[in-house]
Structures are given as structure tokens and as C-alpha cells.
Write a protein that holds these residues in place. Structure first.
Motif, PDB file in Angstrom:
ATOM      1  N   ALA A   1       0.909  -1.033   0.002  1.00 52.98           N
ATOM      2  CA  ALA A   1      -0.042  -0.051  -0.011  1.00 52.98           C
ATOM      3  C   ALA A   1       0.901   1.300  -0.046  1.00 52.98           C
ATOM      4  O   ALA A   1       0.358   2.138  -0.609  1.00 52.98           O
ATOM      5  N   TYR A   2       1.873   1.447   0.876  1.00 52.38           N
ATOM      6  CA  TYR A   2       2.743   2.482   0.743  1.00 52.38           C
ATOM      7  C   TYR A   2       3.349   2.630  -0.448  1.00 52.38           C
ATOM      8  O   TYR A   2       3.536   3.895  -0.988  1.00 52.38           O
ATOM      9  N   TYR A   3       3.923   1.733  -1.122  1.00 51.87           N
ATOM     10  CA  TYR A   3       4.603   1.627  -2.369  1.00 51.87           C
ATOM     11  C   TYR A   3       3.633   1.979  -3.496  1.00 51.87           C
ATOM     12  O   TYR A   3       3.888   3.062  -4.459  1.00 51.87           O
ATOM     13  N   ASP A   4       2.378   1.575  -3.543  1.00 46.95           N
ATOM     14  CA  ASP A   4       1.570   1.741  -4.708  1.00 46.95           C
ATOM     15  C   ASP A   4       0.262   2.695  -4.447  1.00 46.95           C
ATOM     16  O   ASP A   4      -0.321   3.155  -5.345  1.00 46.95           O
ATOM     17  N   GLY A   5      -0.096   2.783  -3.311  1.00 49.43           N
ATOM     18  CA  GLY A   5      -1.532   3.477  -2.951  1.00 49.43           C
ATOM     19  C   GLY A   5      -1.436   4.708  -1.981  1.00 49.43           C
ATOM     20  O   GLY A   5      -2.609   5.185  -1.907  1.00 49.43           O
ATOM     21  N   TRP A   6      -0.300   4.975  -1.164  1.00 47.03           N
ATOM     22  CA  TRP A   6      -0.461   6.315  -0.464  1.00 47.03           C
ATOM     23  C   TRP A   6      -0.682   7.517  -1.386  1.00 47.03           C
ATOM     24  O   TRP A   6      -1.292   8.425  -1.078  1.00 47.03           O
ATOM     25  N   LEU A   7       0.042   7.530  -2.546  1.00 47.72           N
ATOM     26  CA  LEU A   7       0.070   8.700  -3.174  1.00 47.72           C
ATOM     27  C   LEU A   7      -1.130   8.946  -4.119  1.00 47.72           C
ATOM     28  O   LEU A   7      -1.477   8.198  -4.827  1.00 47.72           O
ATOM     29  N   ASP A   8      -1.994  10.030  -4.057  1.00 49.06           N
ATOM     30  CA  ASP A   8      -3.102  10.126  -4.911  1.00 49.06           C
ATOM     31  C   ASP A   8      -2.552  10.841  -6.402  1.00 49.06           C
ATOM     32  O   ASP A   8      -2.692  11.936  -6.476  1.00 49.06           O
ATOM     33  N   THR A   9      -2.196   9.848  -7.153  1.00 51.64           N
ATOM     34  CA  THR A   9      -1.640  10.215  -8.467  1.00 51.64           C
ATOM     35  C   THR A   9      -2.798  10.983  -9.285  1.00 51.64           C
ATOM     36  O   THR A   9      -2.480  11.877  -9.965  1.00 51.64           O
ATOM     37  N   GLY A  10      -3.780  10.566  -9.296  1.00 55.78           N
ATOM     38  CA  GLY A  10      -4.864  10.996  -9.854  1.00 55.78           C
ATOM     39  C   GLY A  10      -5.209  12.561  -9.581  1.00 55.78           C
ATOM     40  O   GLY A  10      -5.316  13.341 -10.620  1.00 55.78           O
ATOM     41  N   ALA A  11      -5.032  12.794  -8.260  1.00 55.40           N
ATOM     42  CA  ALA A  11      -5.400  14.124  -7.982  1.00 55.40           C
ATOM     43  C   ALA A  11      -3.927  15.194  -8.411  1.00 55.40           C
ATOM     44  O   ALA A  11      -4.367  16.226  -8.723  1.00 55.40           O
ATOM     45  N   LEU A  12      -2.942  14.687  -8.293  1.00 55.19           N
ATOM     46  CA  LEU A  12      -1.648  15.360  -8.834  1.00 55.19           C
ATOM     47  C   LEU A  12      -1.546  15.550 -10.221  1.00 55.19           C
ATOM     48  O   LEU A  12      -1.362  16.791 -10.591  1.00 55.19           O
ATOM     49  N   TRP A  13      -2.265  14.468 -10.902  1.00 60.73           N
ATOM     50  CA  TRP A  13      -2.435  14.885 -12.343  1.00 60.73           C
ATOM     51  C   TRP A  13      -3.574  15.918 -12.681  1.00 60.73           C
ATOM     52  O   TRP A  13      -3.297  17.037 -13.542  1.00 60.73           O
TER      53      TRP A  13
ATOM     54  N   LEU B   1      -3.766  19.437  -1.179  1.00 61.30           N
ATOM     55  CA  LEU B   1      -5.262  18.860  -1.262  1.00 61.30           C
ATOM     56  C   LEU B   1      -5.472  17.994  -0.068  1.00 61.30           C
ATOM     57  O   LEU B   1      -6.772  18.387   0.402  1.00 61.30           O
ATOM     58  N   TRP B   2      -4.669  17.511   0.798  1.00 59.23           N
ATOM     59  CA  TRP B   2      -5.160  16.574   1.780  1.00 59.23           C
ATOM     60  C   TRP B   2      -3.853  16.765   2.832  1.00 59.23           C
ATOM     61  O   TRP B   2      -2.711  16.711   2.801  1.00 59.23           O
ATOM     62  N   ASP B   3      -4.394  17.128   4.037  1.00 61.83           N
ATOM     63  CA  ASP B   3      -3.487  16.979   5.360  1.00 61.83           C
ATOM     64  C   ASP B   3      -3.499  15.551   5.969  1.00 61.83           C
ATOM     65  O   ASP B   3      -4.411  15.252   6.503  1.00 61.83           O
ATOM     66  N   PRO B   4      -2.316  15.063   5.762  1.00 59.30           N
ATOM     67  CA  PRO B   4      -2.327  13.445   6.104  1.00 59.30           C
ATOM     68  C   PRO B   4      -2.291  13.522   7.623  1.00 59.30           C
ATOM     69  O   PRO B   4      -2.573  12.514   8.252  1.00 59.30           O
ATOM     70  N   VAL B   5      -1.633  14.538   8.391  1.00 62.60           N
ATOM     71  CA  VAL B   5      -1.766  14.496   9.935  1.00 62.60           C
ATOM     72  C   VAL B   5      -3.171  14.592  10.489  1.00 62.60           C
ATOM     73  O   VAL B   5      -3.900  13.871  11.258  1.00 62.60           O
ATOM     74  N   ALA B   6      -3.771  15.775  10.083  1.00 61.17           N
ATOM     75  CA  ALA B   6      -5.109  16.021  10.549  1.00 61.17           C
ATOM     76  C   ALA B   6      -6.377  14.867   9.792  1.00 61.17           C
ATOM     77  O   ALA B   6      -7.493  14.730  10.308  1.00 61.17           O
ATOM     78  N   ASP B   7      -5.758  14.602   8.681  1.00 57.68           N
ATOM     79  CA  ASP B   7      -6.592  13.788   7.898  1.00 57.68           C
ATOM     80  C   ASP B   7      -7.852  14.233   7.435  1.00 57.68           C
ATOM     81  O   ASP B   7      -9.086  13.861   7.573  1.00 57.68           O
ATOM     82  N   ARG B   8      -7.583  15.269   6.858  1.00 51.57           N
ATOM     83  CA  ARG B   8      -8.619  16.138   6.231  1.00 51.57           C
ATOM     84  C   ARG B   8      -8.389  17.055   5.065  1.00 51.57           C
ATOM     85  O   ARG B   8      -7.166  17.379   4.958  1.00 51.57           O
ATOM     86  N   ALA B   9      -9.437  17.449   4.024  1.00 58.02           N
ATOM     87  CA  ALA B   9      -8.808  18.526   3.282  1.00 58.02           C
ATOM     88  C   ALA B   9      -8.341  19.739   3.720  1.00 58.02           C
ATOM     89  O   ALA B   9      -8.589  20.195   4.798  1.00 58.02           O
ATOM     90  N   THR B  10      -7.320  20.331   2.974  1.00 54.83           N
ATOM     91  CA  THR B  10      -6.685  21.470   3.375  1.00 54.83           C
ATOM     92  C   THR B  10      -7.271  22.560   3.121  1.00 54.83           C
ATOM     93  O   THR B  10      -7.278  23.600   3.809  1.00 54.83           O
ATOM     94  N   ARG B  11      -8.165  22.548   1.952  1.00 54.99           N
ATOM     95  CA  ARG B  11      -9.023  23.850   1.496  1.00 54.99           C
ATOM     96  C   ARG B  11      -7.926  25.061   1.055  1.00 54.99           C
ATOM     97  O   ARG B  11      -8.459  26.229   1.198  1.00 54.99           O
ATOM     98  N   SER B  12      -6.944  24.692   0.732  1.00 54.29           N
ATOM     99  CA  SER B  12      -6.006  25.518   0.052  1.00 54.29           C
ATOM    100  C   SER B  12      -6.602  26.417  -1.221  1.00 54.29           C
ATOM    101  O   SER B  12      -7.280  25.590  -1.910  1.00 54.29           O
ATOM    102  N   ALA B  13      -6.027  27.545  -1.339  1.00 52.58           N
ATOM    103  CA  ALA B  13      -6.617  28.145  -2.759  1.00 52.58           C
ATOM    104  C   ALA B  13      -5.779  27.720  -3.764  1.00 52.58           C
ATOM    105  O   ALA B  13      -4.391  27.549  -3.594  1.00 52.58           O
TER     106      ALA B  13
END
Length: 213
Positions: free
Chosen positions: A86-98, A117-129
Motif C-alpha cells: 500500500a505504501y509503495y502503490d497506494g499512498w500517493l493520490d496520483t490522480g489528484a496530482l495529475w 489537497l490533503w493534510d495527512p496528519v489531520a486527515d482532512r482536506a486542506t482547503r488551500s486556494a
């Protein structure tokens, strides 16, 4: 591979100078650069140095941390907190980066990039502009395992650490990830394929192989 001793400040300057003349192969007005390395290699520190060196040269840039595009914990950790596949193949949201970073920087893009897009510590959307990267501005994406995703980089920089150094400088809680970097070396060979390789076993004394100019 031969390495030449250098300082981090000098590295930032030389990489920035190289980026001033970098022309994307697809005709995009935005050069896209990977600064690839395990967390213990601190590729983000180098990205920040390059961004500052570009700034004083009058060139815009945008530093993007791949960790701002991790999947939610419910997806990342579906198979446990230490699942290597999962760490190798699934942690990074490549679709969102594209969608949020690379597509806007294509030749017909508008340069409107989402920095995270996502704060992995708080586990919620960052809502960045969204931010606008002007034509000629450089994307500096940093993070681990970047060179295995077929992103359209115009220059790749790999911060290399030997396995013993990587083990020494990785916190105990994160050492379960080390086999993923061994697999990355076997399957992707980032040191053999990157345009620029920086050896950082001793963070006080980096060395580099600058590759083709």
C-alpha cells in the motif's frame, strides 16, 4: 558514477541556473521538476533552496510537497498501518496530482495549480486556494518514489542515500518503509535514470553528479 563535493547553497544556485534555460519537451511554458528522495533525505529542503535561488534570478516557481497529495487514511491504511504494498502503490493520490498540478501545466493549461489537497496528519482536506504559476514559472515537486509514476517531468533530481545511511537517518517508527525504497531502487533505478543525482549520506557534505548539461 563519479560525484563531486559541493555545498547545499551552491547546489541550489547551480540547479536554478540550469532551470533558467530548461525548455519543456512538450512545448509547455512551465518546466516541471522532480526532486525525488526518501523523507530522511529531506528533498523538500533542496526544493526550497532552488525556489529561493530562482526568486533572486527573477523567475517564479511553485514548490509542491507530494505529501500534500496523500490519500485519506481510510484508503492509505485499509490494509494496516505498515502495509508495504500500500505504501509503495497506494499512498500517493496520483490522480489528484495529475488533475490539480500537472494538467494545468500542459501546453494548453492555464497555470492554475492547487499546492496541496490533503493534510495527512489531520486527515482532512486542506482547503488551500489555487495559485497561478505564470508562464516560465517552474514546478518543483518533491517527495519519495516520484520517478515511478510517469509524471511529465522535464528534469529529475534524485537525492541518493545508501541503505545504511537511510536506515540510520530514518526514525524508528518509519523503518518499516525501508523495503519499499529497496524495491524502488531495483524496479526504477532512480540513481541511474535521474538527470541529476545528489549523494546525501552525510547531510553536512553533499556531493553530486550533475549529469548532462
Amino acid at each position: 558514477m563519479r560525484f563531486e563535493a559541493i555545498t547545499w547553497d551552491r547546489l541550489g544556485d547551480l540547479l536554478a541556473d540550469r532551470l533558467l534555460d530548461l525548455k519543456p519537451a512538450d512545448g509547455s511554458p512551465w518546466p516541471r521538476v522532480a526532486i525525488d528522495g526518501a523523507p530522511a533525505a529531506h528533498p523538500g529542503d533542496l526544493a526550497d533552496r532552488v525556489a529561493e535561488a530562482l526568486r533572486v534570478r527573477g523567475r517564479a516557481s511553485r514548490v509542491v510537497d507530494a505529501h500534500g497529495f496523500l490519500r485519506p487514511a481510510s484508503v492509505r491504511l485499509e490494509y494496516g498501518h505498515q502495509d508495504l504494498d500500500a505504501y509503495y502503490d497506494g499512498w500517493l493520490d496520483t490522480g489528484a496530482l495529475w488533475r490539480e498540478v500537472f494538467n494545468p501545466l500542459e501546453p494548453d493549461g492555464d497555470g492554475r495549480v492547487l499546492p496541496d489537497l490533503w493534510d495527512p496528519v489531520a486527515d482532512r482536506a486542506t482547503r488551500s486556494a489555487y495559485v497561478h504559476l505564470p508562464p516560465g514559472g517552474v514546478l518543483l515537486l518533491h517527495g519519495p518514489l516520484l520517478m515511478r509514476h510517469w509524471f511529465p517531468f522535464d528534469l529529475t533530481v534524485h537525492v541518493l542515500m545508501s541503505p545504511p545511511a537511510l536506515r540510520r537517518r530514518t526514525p524508528d517508527a518509519d523503518r518499516w518503509t525501508l523495503p519499499a525504497f529497496e524495491r524502488y531502487e531495483r524496479e526504477t533505478d532512480p540513481a541511474g535514470t535521474a538527470d541529476v543525482v545528489i549523494r546525501a549520506d552525510d547531510p553536512r557534505h553533499p556531493a553530486w553528479n550533475r549529469g548532462a548539461a
